[in-house]
Design a protein around this motif. Structure first.
Motif, PDB file in Angstrom:
ATOM      1  N   GLU A  16       1.574 -12.290   4.513  1.00 50.05           N
ATOM      2  CA  GLU A  16       0.612 -11.621   3.635  1.00 50.05           C
ATOM      3  C   GLU A  16      -0.796 -11.834   4.170  1.00 50.05           C
ATOM      4  OE1 GLU A  16       0.355 -12.124  -1.007  1.00 50.05           O
ATOM      5  OE2 GLU A  16      -0.886 -13.664  -0.067  1.00 50.05           O
ATOM      6  N   ILE A  17      -1.613 -10.791   4.087  1.00 50.58           N
ATOM      7  CA  ILE A  17      -3.048 -10.893   4.374  1.00 50.58           C
ATOM      8  C   ILE A  17      -3.764 -10.341   3.146  1.00 50.58           C
ATOM      9  CG2 ILE A  17      -4.937 -10.328   5.933  1.00 50.58           C
ATOM     10  CD1 ILE A  17      -2.835  -9.636   8.076  1.00 50.58           C
ATOM     11  N   LEU A  18      -4.491 -11.198   2.462  1.00 48.84           N
ATOM     12  CA  LEU A  18      -5.107 -10.815   1.188  1.00 48.84           C
ATOM     13  C   LEU A  18      -6.615 -10.895   1.315  1.00 48.84           C
ATOM     14  CD1 LEU A  18      -3.974 -10.054  -1.641  1.00 48.84           C
ATOM     15  CD2 LEU A  18      -4.444 -12.395  -2.323  1.00 48.84           C
ATOM     16  N   GLY A  19      -7.301  -9.768   1.101  1.00 48.51           N
ATOM     17  CA  GLY A  19      -8.743  -9.792   1.252  1.00 48.51           C
ATOM     18  C   GLY A  19      -9.398  -8.564   0.673  1.00 48.51           C
ATOM     19  N   SER A  20     -10.547  -8.194   1.251  1.00 49.68           N
ATOM     20  CA  SER A  20     -11.333  -7.063   0.744  1.00 49.68           C
ATOM     21  C   SER A  20     -11.886  -6.271   1.910  1.00 49.68           C
ATOM     22  CB  SER A  20     -12.505  -7.552  -0.116  1.00 49.68           C
ATOM     23  OG  SER A  20     -12.066  -8.259  -1.244  1.00 49.68           O
ATOM     24  N   LEU A  21     -11.977  -4.962   1.688  1.00 48.54           N
ATOM     25  CA  LEU A  21     -12.647  -4.071   2.630  1.00 48.54           C
ATOM     26  C   LEU A  21     -14.026  -3.776   2.069  1.00 48.54           C
ATOM     27  CD1 LEU A  21     -11.921  -2.426   5.290  1.00 48.54           C
ATOM     28  CD2 LEU A  21     -11.755  -0.465   3.761  1.00 48.54           C
ATOM     29  N   GLN A  22     -15.045  -4.139   2.812  1.00 44.77           N
ATOM     30  CA  GLN A  22     -16.416  -3.914   2.367  1.00 44.77           C
ATOM     31  C   GLN A  22     -16.954  -2.649   2.998  1.00 44.77           C
ATOM     32  OE1 GLN A  22     -19.291  -6.887   3.476  1.00 44.77           O
ATOM     33  NE2 GLN A  22     -20.960  -5.896   2.377  1.00 44.77           N
ATOM     34  N   GLN A  23     -17.479  -1.776   2.147  1.00 40.18           N
ATOM     35  CA  GLN A  23     -18.152  -0.568   2.624  1.00 40.18           C
ATOM     36  C   GLN A  23     -19.395  -0.391   1.775  1.00 40.18           C
ATOM     37  OE1 GLN A  23     -16.862   3.665   2.060  1.00 40.18           O
ATOM     38  NE2 GLN A  23     -16.308   3.478   4.217  1.00 40.18           N
ATOM     39  N   GLY A  24     -20.560  -0.537   2.408  1.00 40.24           N
ATOM     40  CA  GLY A  24     -21.797  -0.504   1.639  1.00 40.24           C
ATOM     41  C   GLY A  24     -21.826  -1.685   0.686  1.00 40.24           C
ATOM     42  N   GLY A  25     -22.078  -1.412  -0.572  1.00 36.99           N
ATOM     43  CA  GLY A  25     -22.111  -2.473  -1.568  1.00 36.99           C
ATOM     44  C   GLY A  25     -20.805  -2.677  -2.284  1.00 36.99           C
ATOM     45  N   ASN A  26     -19.744  -2.024  -1.830  1.00 37.26           N
ATOM     46  CA  ASN A  26     -18.452  -2.113  -2.501  1.00 37.26           C
ATOM     47  C   ASN A  26     -17.517  -3.070  -1.782  1.00 37.26           C
ATOM     48  OD1 ASN A  26     -18.449   0.247  -4.616  1.00 37.26           O
ATOM     49  ND2 ASN A  26     -19.364   1.085  -2.753  1.00 37.26           N
ATOM     50  N   PHE A  27     -16.787  -3.862  -2.562  1.00 41.04           N
ATOM     51  CA  PHE A  27     -15.732  -4.712  -2.029  1.00 41.04           C
ATOM     52  C   PHE A  27     -14.427  -4.248  -2.661  1.00 41.04           C
ATOM     53  CE2 PHE A  27     -19.493  -7.174  -1.334  1.00 41.04           C
ATOM     54  CZ  PHE A  27     -19.250  -7.883  -0.160  1.00 41.04           C
ATOM     55  N   LEU A  28     -13.582  -3.636  -1.851  1.00 41.24           N
ATOM     56  CA  LEU A  28     -12.343  -3.056  -2.350  1.00 41.24           C
ATOM     57  C   LEU A  28     -11.172  -3.953  -1.991  1.00 41.24           C
ATOM     58  CD1 LEU A  28     -12.960   0.644  -1.271  1.00 41.24           C
ATOM     59  CD2 LEU A  28     -13.630  -0.497  -3.390  1.00 41.24           C
ATOM     60  N   PRO A  29     -10.449  -4.493  -2.968  1.00 40.58           N
ATOM     61  CA  PRO A  29      -9.320  -5.382  -2.669  1.00 40.58           C
ATOM     62  C   PRO A  29      -8.261  -4.675  -1.833  1.00 40.58           C
ATOM     63  CG  PRO A  29      -9.914  -5.480  -5.005  1.00 40.58           C
ATOM     64  CD  PRO A  29     -10.671  -4.323  -4.421  1.00 40.58           C
ATOM     65  N   LEU A  30      -7.766  -5.389  -0.841  1.00 39.57           N
ATOM     66  CA  LEU A  30      -6.720  -4.854   0.019  1.00 39.57           C
ATOM     67  C   LEU A  30      -5.746  -5.970   0.364  1.00 39.57           C
ATOM     68  CD1 LEU A  30      -5.434  -2.668   1.778  1.00 39.57           C
ATOM     69  CD2 LEU A  30      -7.072  -3.247   3.591  1.00 39.57           C
ATOM     70  N   ALA A  31      -4.499  -5.818  -0.065  1.00 36.09           N
ATOM     71  CA  ALA A  31      -3.438  -6.767   0.273  1.00 36.09           C
ATOM     72  C   ALA A  31      -2.495  -6.100   1.263  1.00 36.09           C
ATOM     73  CB  ALA A  31      -2.684  -7.187  -0.991  1.00 36.09           C
ATOM     74  N   LEU A  32      -2.289  -6.735   2.389  1.00 42.51           N
ATOM     75  CA  LEU A  32      -1.423  -6.207   3.441  1.00 42.51           C
ATOM     76  C   LEU A  32      -0.180  -7.079   3.553  1.00 42.51           C
ATOM     77  CD1 LEU A  32      -4.234  -5.571   6.051  1.00 42.51           C
ATOM     78  CD2 LEU A  32      -2.903  -3.785   4.910  1.00 42.51           C
ATOM     79  N   MET A  33       0.984  -6.441   3.569  1.00 43.45           N
ATOM     80  CA  MET A  33       2.260  -7.146   3.651  1.00 43.45           C
ATOM     81  C   MET A  33       2.931  -6.856   4.995  1.00 43.45           C
ATOM     82  SD  MET A  33       2.134  -8.616   0.805  1.00 43.45           S
ATOM     83  CE  MET A  33       1.152  -8.444  -0.693  1.00 43.45           C
ATOM     84  N   ARG A  34       3.526  -7.883   5.577  1.00 44.52           N
ATOM     85  CA  ARG A  34       4.206  -7.731   6.854  1.00 44.52           C
ATOM     86  C   ARG A  34       5.490  -6.934   6.669  1.00 44.52           C
ATOM     87  NH1 ARG A  34       3.917 -12.410  11.186  1.00 44.52           N
ATOM     88  NH2 ARG A  34       4.485 -11.182  13.029  1.00 44.52           N
ATOM     89  N   MET A  35       5.750  -6.007   7.566  1.00 41.36           N
ATOM     90  CA  MET A  35       6.873  -5.094   7.392  1.00 41.36           C
ATOM     91  C   MET A  35       8.093  -5.438   8.257  1.00 41.36           C
ATOM     92  SD  MET A  35       5.522  -3.424   5.081  1.00 41.36           S
ATOM     93  CE  MET A  35       6.906  -2.319   4.814  1.00 41.36           C
ATOM     94  N   ASP A  36       7.955  -6.376   9.197  1.00 47.42           N
ATOM     95  CA  ASP A  36       9.079  -6.645  10.095  1.00 47.42           C
ATOM     96  C   ASP A  36       9.975  -7.776   9.615  1.00 47.42           C
ATOM     97  OD1 ASP A  36       7.568  -8.897  10.582  1.00 47.42           O
ATOM     98  OD2 ASP A  36       7.021  -8.352  12.637  1.00 47.42           O
ATOM     99  N   GLY A  37       9.658  -8.357   8.452  1.00 39.57           N
ATOM    100  CA  GLY A  37      10.506  -9.400   7.893  1.00 39.57           C
ATOM    101  C   GLY A  37      10.311 -10.771   8.507  1.00 39.57           C
ATOM    102  N   LYS A  38       9.467 -10.929   9.499  1.00 37.83           N
ATOM    103  CA  LYS A  38       9.236 -12.223  10.122  1.00 37.83           C
ATOM    104  C   LYS A  38       8.413 -13.124   9.204  1.00 37.83           C
ATOM    105  CE  LYS A  38       9.232 -10.444  14.881  1.00 37.83           C
ATOM    106  NZ  LYS A  38       8.419 -10.306  16.115  1.00 37.83           N
ATOM    107  N   SER A  39       8.614 -14.429   9.353  1.00 37.06           N
ATOM    108  CA  SER A  39       7.821 -15.390   8.594  1.00 37.06           C
ATOM    109  C   SER A  39       7.778 -16.694   9.357  1.00 37.06           C
ATOM    110  CB  SER A  39       8.399 -15.611   7.193  1.00 37.06           C
ATOM    111  OG  SER A  39       9.675 -16.205   7.269  1.00 37.06           O
ATOM    112  N   GLU A  40       6.895 -17.564   8.964  1.00 40.53           N
ATOM    113  CA  GLU A  40       6.719 -18.868   9.602  1.00 40.53           C
ATOM    114  C   GLU A  40       7.214 -19.936   8.644  1.00 40.53           C
ATOM    115  OE1 GLU A  40       6.491 -21.457  12.084  1.00 40.53           O
ATOM    116  OE2 GLU A  40       5.437 -19.707  12.864  1.00 40.53           O
ATOM    117  N   ALA A  41       8.490 -20.298   8.766  1.00 36.74           N
ATOM    118  CA  ALA A  41       9.098 -21.239   7.820  1.00 36.74           C
ATOM    119  C   ALA A  41       8.585 -22.654   7.992  1.00 36.74           C
ATOM    120  CB  ALA A  41      10.617 -21.218   7.986  1.00 36.74           C
ATOM    121  N   SER A  42       8.082 -22.994   9.170  1.00 35.54           N
ATOM    122  CA  SER A  42       7.663 -24.372   9.439  1.00 35.54           C
ATOM    123  C   SER A  42       6.166 -24.587   9.252  1.00 35.54           C
ATOM    124  CB  SER A  42       8.054 -24.756  10.867  1.00 35.54           C
ATOM    125  OG  SER A  42       7.419 -23.892  11.809  1.00 35.54           O
TER     126      SER A  42
END
Length: 605
Positions: A107-133
């Motif tokens: 998961e990548i959780l953050g905001s896209l800033q354009q001008g004075g706006n901060f727009l929430p944007l959550a990006l999820m990984r689509m290949d199923g990989k993860s870091e278990a350790s």
């Protein structure tokens, strides 16, 4: 508050651009396809981020907006450091993304800033990989922690956030009777070896919940090197909340254009809340004793306290009563404990309005569009002062037409709140001109959203418990006219508080609460030059007793948070001193460009 998201440039629905990508160092394997949704007003735009590593240690990236037919938009300045991914992309206007990468790399959780706006944007990984350790947050292995923390699983908050509850007596003095579960969230430091002293962030209001700030863009960098602890103050959030509904259905505009609070409403709310709370026991000093208990229970010796607006009052109170456990204090929109709220509101609003008129006159585009803005304003005020104004408006929640009646008191409060929000304030000259011609539709549409958004986050019962113990007992009718008379805002709100507090139980406050705060602890005060409620002169007297304190007046800023103020706060906390801060960003802060036209709102018949 990002109320005017659809004020984003129309070119947001863009065509492909030609910007060359540039690699930046990478410390973990994020290569692959990521997908999420960007909320732009009423639109939900699918976003795809494609990260690849063309050479060791470097990222290349492109961005897709499939709903707009845009594919392979070049991304540049890709950077990953301390689990924070950032990049620049031009999607019709220059935009910057900054987000936290989860420890398991899904998961990548953050905001896209354009001008004075901060727009929430959550990006999820689509290949199923993860870091278990992946390494666990350091706080989970602390031998000094005294209560359980579990993953929060709260929408919009990093999946690594930890939540728990800590029980305290409502009556701390008696240590008997009803108990309160304090709601606590910890945003673990992004680095694996965090600094030992966390940030305790205190929310404003009074009545705001600290955990409500967790999804905000300001938190992305704040917990980079140290834990951030968010404690819902007693009476707020999920810590035995004390709500009062003074406006009725929040989806009904009509309750937001008049003065909602009344003595009768306060009596009714008190009657309901007293079934589950002793309303005298929700003051700042008692809440700061709770906070110190949480500090001990989490195993921290010293903390950095950060608060804005009423949160600054709480932060200063914690410094006053627990100085041995404070490393630094950062406060913005400063409201000292001995300040007589709401006396500063009138001149603060007046100053912000006068600057709005002057800045419009100095701006060629605004001046040409509204050459008689002060005259327009005088006409609007005169009209609503004669009596309530009734008009049709578009309800942005229901998308239906509503007939709204706006009183002079309701209008004054809406103007005060609009002056908090830079995006809305940039359209205020246009709205004033429209209202001078008896067109209130745009003002109603946006001012309602501002008021509704703020109101939703405030526990008004807790607010009254604070104000009626800490501020209003020291306010006299004879104080009101000298401080507030002769201004647009006037003294009606101060007189209303006097009446409301006659209906509310008054808690006891130790004399030390309002005494001068004398401390060698480093204190940074960030004051907005255009702040309509806590202007810079309210904070300045504090420096007399704070030899390691510093006030920075933020140019062209209001009561809100800004990237520059948050940068200064982080630098101050890292250094542990207010000396030698790089304040160059202060001079670079500009008003958002004035908006001189808006498409008409389609009001159903």
């Amino acid at each position: 508050m990002n109320i005017l998201r659809h004020f984003l440039m129309a070119a947001f629905v863009c065509a492909a651009l030609t910007i060359s990508a540039r690699s930046a160092p990478s410390t973990t394997n994020l290569a692959g396809s990521w997908q999420g949704t960007l909320n732009v007003g009423s639109q939900k735009l699918r976003v795809g981020l494609n990260l690849s590593e063309p050479k060791p240690g470097g990222f290349a990236a492109t961005l897709d907006l499939p709903d707009n037919g845009a594919k392979g938009l070049p991304v540049e300045h890709v950077s990953l450091a301390d689990r924070i991914l950032s990049f620049d992309v031009n999607i019709g206007a220059p935009s910057q993304f900054e987000g936290v990468v989860s420890r398991d790399l899904t998961e990548i959780l953050g905001s896209l800033q354009q001008g004075g706006n901060f727009l929430p944007l959550a990006l999820m990984r689509m290949d199923g990989k993860s870091e278990a350790s992946a390494a666990k947050p350091a706080i989970l292995s602390s031998p000094h922690r005294k209560f359980e923390l579990k993953p929060c699983a709260v929408a919009g908050v990093t999946k690594d956030a930890l939540c728990g509850q800590y029980e305290v007596y409502e009556d701390r003095a008696k240590k008997a009777g009803r108990k309160i579960n304090l709601n606590i969230m910890v945003l673990p430091a992004l680095v694996d070896k965090p600094a030992p002293d966390p940030i305790f962030y205190l929310q404003g209001g009074p009545g705001g919940a600290a955990t409500s700030v967790a999804p905000s863009w300001i938190m992305t960098q704040m917990h980079r090197t140290r834990d951030v602890v968010l404690v819902d103050q007693r009476g707020t959030g999920n810590s035995n909340p004390l709500p009062c509904n003074f406006r009725g259905d929040p989806n009904d505009m009509r309750g937001y254009f008049v003065e909602g609070a009344t003595p009768e409403g306060a009596r009714l709310c008190r009657s309901g809340l007293e079934k589950n709370a002793d309303l005298r026991l929700y003051t700042t000093t008692i809440a700061m004793a709770d906070l110190d208990d949480v500090r001990v229970a989490l195993g921290y010796e010293r903390i950095n306290v950060y608060g804005g607006s009423y949160g600054s009052t709480a932060a200063l109170s914690y410094l006053n009563f627990y100085p041995q456990h404070v490393r630094t204090v950062t406060i913005s929109g400063v409201a000292p404990p001995d300040n007589q709220l709401p006396l500063s509101f009138a001149k603060g609003v007046e100053h912000a309005l006068n600057r709005l008129f002057d800045d419009c006159a100095a701006d060629e585009k605004c001046r040409q569009a509204f050459p008689d803005l002060r005259k327009d304003w005088d006409a609007v005020v005169a009209n609503v002062t004669k009596g309530p104004v009734t008009f049709d408006a578009l309800n942005p929640i229901t998308h239906q037409k509503q007939q709204v009646t706006m009183t002079r008191e309701g209008f004054a409060e809406l103007i005060r709140l609009v002056l908090y929000v830079p995006n809305v304030m940039s359209a205020l000259p246009l709205m004033i001109h429209q209202m001078s011609q008896n067109d209130h539709t745009q003002f109603a549409y946006y001012a309602y959203q501002v008021q509704r958004g703020i109101d939703a986050g405030i526990a008004r019962g807790m607010q009254l418990s604070v104000l009626c113990a800490e501020d209003i007992p020291f306010l006299k009718e004879s104080d009101i006219e000298p401080a507030m008379g002769g201004t647009f805002y006037g003294g009606n709100r101060a007189r209303l508080y006097l009446k409301l507090c006659q209906e509310w139980p008054r808690g006891d406050m130790p004399p030390k609460f309002r005494a001068p705060i004398k401390s060698n602890v480093p204190v940074l005060m960030l004051s907005g030059e255009l702040d309509p409620v806590t202007p810079p002169d309210v904070a300045a007297p504090l420096l007399r007793w704070l030899p390691n304190g510093r006030q920075i007046v933020m140019h062209n800023t209001t009561h809100n948070a800004y990237p520059c103020s948050e940068k200064l706060a982080r630098e101050f906390i890292e250094k542990g001193t207010a000396k030698d801060l790089d304040t160059s960003c202060v001079e670079a802060i500009k008003r958002l460009p004035f908006i001189t036209s808006l498409p008409p709102l389609a009001i159903p018949r």
